[in-house]
Design a protein around this motif. Sequence first.
Motif, PDB file in Angstrom:
ATOM      1  N   MET A 102      48.949 -32.137 -31.486  1.00 59.15           N
ATOM      2  CA  MET A 102      47.693 -31.534 -31.913  1.00 59.15           C
ATOM      3  C   MET A 102      47.868 -31.065 -33.347  1.00 59.15           C
ATOM      4  O   MET A 102      48.715 -30.222 -33.630  1.00 59.15           O
ATOM      5  N   MET A 103      47.084 -31.644 -34.257  1.00 55.82           N
ATOM      6  CA  MET A 103      47.149 -31.227 -35.662  1.00 55.82           C
ATOM      7  C   MET A 103      45.797 -31.455 -36.310  1.00 55.82           C
ATOM      8  O   MET A 103      45.035 -32.335 -35.881  1.00 55.82           O
ATOM      9  N   PRO A 104      45.472 -30.668 -37.339  1.00 58.47           N
ATOM     10  CA  PRO A 104      44.209 -30.896 -38.042  1.00 58.47           C
ATOM     11  C   PRO A 104      44.167 -32.320 -38.592  1.00 58.47           C
ATOM     12  O   PRO A 104      45.145 -32.806 -39.161  1.00 58.47           O
ATOM     13  N   GLN A 105      43.027 -32.980 -38.442  1.00 56.51           N
ATOM     14  CA  GLN A 105      42.948 -34.365 -38.875  1.00 56.51           C
ATOM     15  C   GLN A 105      43.176 -34.508 -40.373  1.00 56.51           C
ATOM     16  O   GLN A 105      43.710 -35.522 -40.833  1.00 56.51           O
ATOM     17  N   TRP A 106      42.783 -33.497 -41.156  1.00 56.85           N
ATOM     18  CA  TRP A 106      42.971 -33.615 -42.596  1.00 56.85           C
ATOM     19  C   TRP A 106      44.455 -33.696 -42.962  1.00 56.85           C
ATOM     20  O   TRP A 106      44.826 -34.397 -43.900  1.00 56.85           O
ATOM     21  N   ARG A 220      43.823 -23.450 -33.341  1.00 58.46           N
ATOM     22  CA  ARG A 220      44.194 -23.613 -34.743  1.00 58.46           C
ATOM     23  C   ARG A 220      45.156 -22.471 -35.102  1.00 58.46           C
ATOM     24  O   ARG A 220      45.357 -21.548 -34.326  1.00 58.46           O
ATOM     25  N   ASP A 221      45.696 -22.521 -36.317  1.00 59.93           N
ATOM     26  CA  ASP A 221      46.631 -21.471 -36.708  1.00 59.93           C
ATOM     27  C   ASP A 221      45.985 -20.095 -36.681  1.00 59.93           C
ATOM     28  O   ASP A 221      46.552 -19.140 -36.149  1.00 59.93           O
ATOM     29  N   ASP A 222      44.785 -19.971 -37.262  1.00 59.79           N
ATOM     30  CA  ASP A 222      44.172 -18.658 -37.345  1.00 59.79           C
ATOM     31  C   ASP A 222      42.738 -18.626 -36.802  1.00 59.79           C
ATOM     32  O   ASP A 222      42.005 -17.678 -37.038  1.00 59.79           O
ATOM     33  N   TYR A 223      42.347 -19.659 -36.090  1.00 57.12           N
ATOM     34  CA  TYR A 223      41.027 -19.659 -35.462  1.00 57.12           C
ATOM     35  C   TYR A 223      41.008 -20.629 -34.290  1.00 57.12           C
ATOM     36  O   TYR A 223      41.911 -21.450 -34.116  1.00 57.12           O
ATOM     37  N   TYR A 224      39.979 -20.490 -33.479  1.00 57.61           N
ATOM     38  CA  TYR A 224      39.709 -21.445 -32.410  1.00 57.61           C
ATOM     39  C   TYR A 224      38.592 -22.375 -32.862  1.00 57.61           C
ATOM     40  O   TYR A 224      37.592 -21.918 -33.413  1.00 57.61           O
ATOM     41  N   GLN A 225      38.778 -23.653 -32.638  1.00 58.87           N
ATOM     42  CA  GLN A 225      37.682 -24.592 -32.843  1.00 58.87           C
ATOM     43  C   GLN A 225      36.988 -24.748 -31.510  1.00 58.87           C
ATOM     44  O   GLN A 225      37.564 -25.239 -30.547  1.00 58.87           O
ATOM     45  N   MET A 226      35.743 -24.304 -31.450  1.00 61.54           N
ATOM     46  CA  MET A 226      34.996 -24.254 -30.204  1.00 61.54           C
ATOM     47  C   MET A 226      33.957 -25.376 -30.167  1.00 61.54           C
ATOM     48  O   MET A 226      33.331 -25.695 -31.177  1.00 61.54           O
TER      49      MET A 226
END
Length: 418
Positions: A102-106, A220-226
């Motif tokens: 799981m990693m940010p696509q960017w 995410r590191d400092d937030y949830y992607q909902m």
Amino acid sequence: MEQTGCAVVGGGPAGMMLGLLLARAGVEVTVLEKHGDFLRDFRGDTVHASTIRLIDELGLGDAFRRLPQSRLNSVAFPIPGAGMVTIGDFASLKPPYNYIAMMPQWDFLNFLATEAAREPSFTLLMEHEATSLMFDGGRVAGARYRTRAGTEGELHADLVVATDGRHSVLRRAAGLQPKEYPVPFDTWWFKLPRHASEKGAVAGIVPAFRDREAMIALFRDDYYQMGYLAPKEDSARIRSEGVDRFRERVAALRPDLADRVDAIRSLDDLHWLDVRLDRLRRWYVDGLLCIGDAAHAMSPVGGVGINLAIQDAVAAADRLAPALLGGRVTAEDLAAVQWRRRMPTVIVQTVQRIMHRVVFVPLFAGRTPGPPPALLFVLRHVPRMRGLLPRLIAFGPRPEHAPGFARRHQPRGTHGNH
């Protein structure tokens, strides 16, 4: 006159992987990406085992594993009256391909772009938006583009590959029409803060269900992607009810996150995704090939869209690189790519359609969702099926291997020590 061997339109996972692979074969390849960077929220983040294995075969495994990421070790589904039912335990798979990253696509796209840039025949043109196709005697001969500054240009190519997503400009310009399948929901993406006390090496996709609505949370590191899932016909009502009512819905679905719903300042903080499930009957015309979402838009169910698109790119590179180096790509070459990748696409989309009918249609009709009791029994008591499902989720049907021309040496065994 601008000229390239292969013009790849769209710098998503399929486009960047195809560009890297073709460049490693020595093909002159140019990727046109309409944005100025890859930093866009609410994209898929799962890198499945099939893609991780591919990255190892490319000799990039160590660099990939140094990227910020967490590991998804299983997939479980909450069933009313049955608790969390695990449908995929990746620990049963052979290491080191026994997880989903799981990693940010960017981060993933920047990684691919950096590696592709090492190849002398690779060019990435950011802020270049393809607007139409060029034809020469009935054959696609390149793409027209417009830069952010408003400059218009033409890129002539031996082959154009459309990787510009579910709203592909190029497939429409070529007259290619997809067959659409009904989807019962749309998704509203947004962010909620993640407190320091909640951080850690946790990976997961946490679902929650209530009457006629559902929500998922990605770490995410400092937030949830909902992601808030609601019936398609509810989109106008959600907008008309306003932000306060939307906050109430989120708090009801996830009471543990109710203390931070004020972070949703207005409905402008929501990113609405019109979920589609479609597939082109024919993925190509002479001189143009569509792959990834441009050929088959996927439902977010299962999070498999990225990896299916990457497998398309691998199959396309394997078949087309020799033809491009030889100076002529035929319609038969393009048909061969579709033939190889059509079956995996049909299988995955069929599974997604079944999940729509079994889980989401009953949910949005106000009935208790969940798989049939017979399926629950199989998942819990049939060892062979418990072993098969994790592999299908992690690798998918017909996973591709890196072509020989694209492989690079990596010290043997290093990728298994992470």
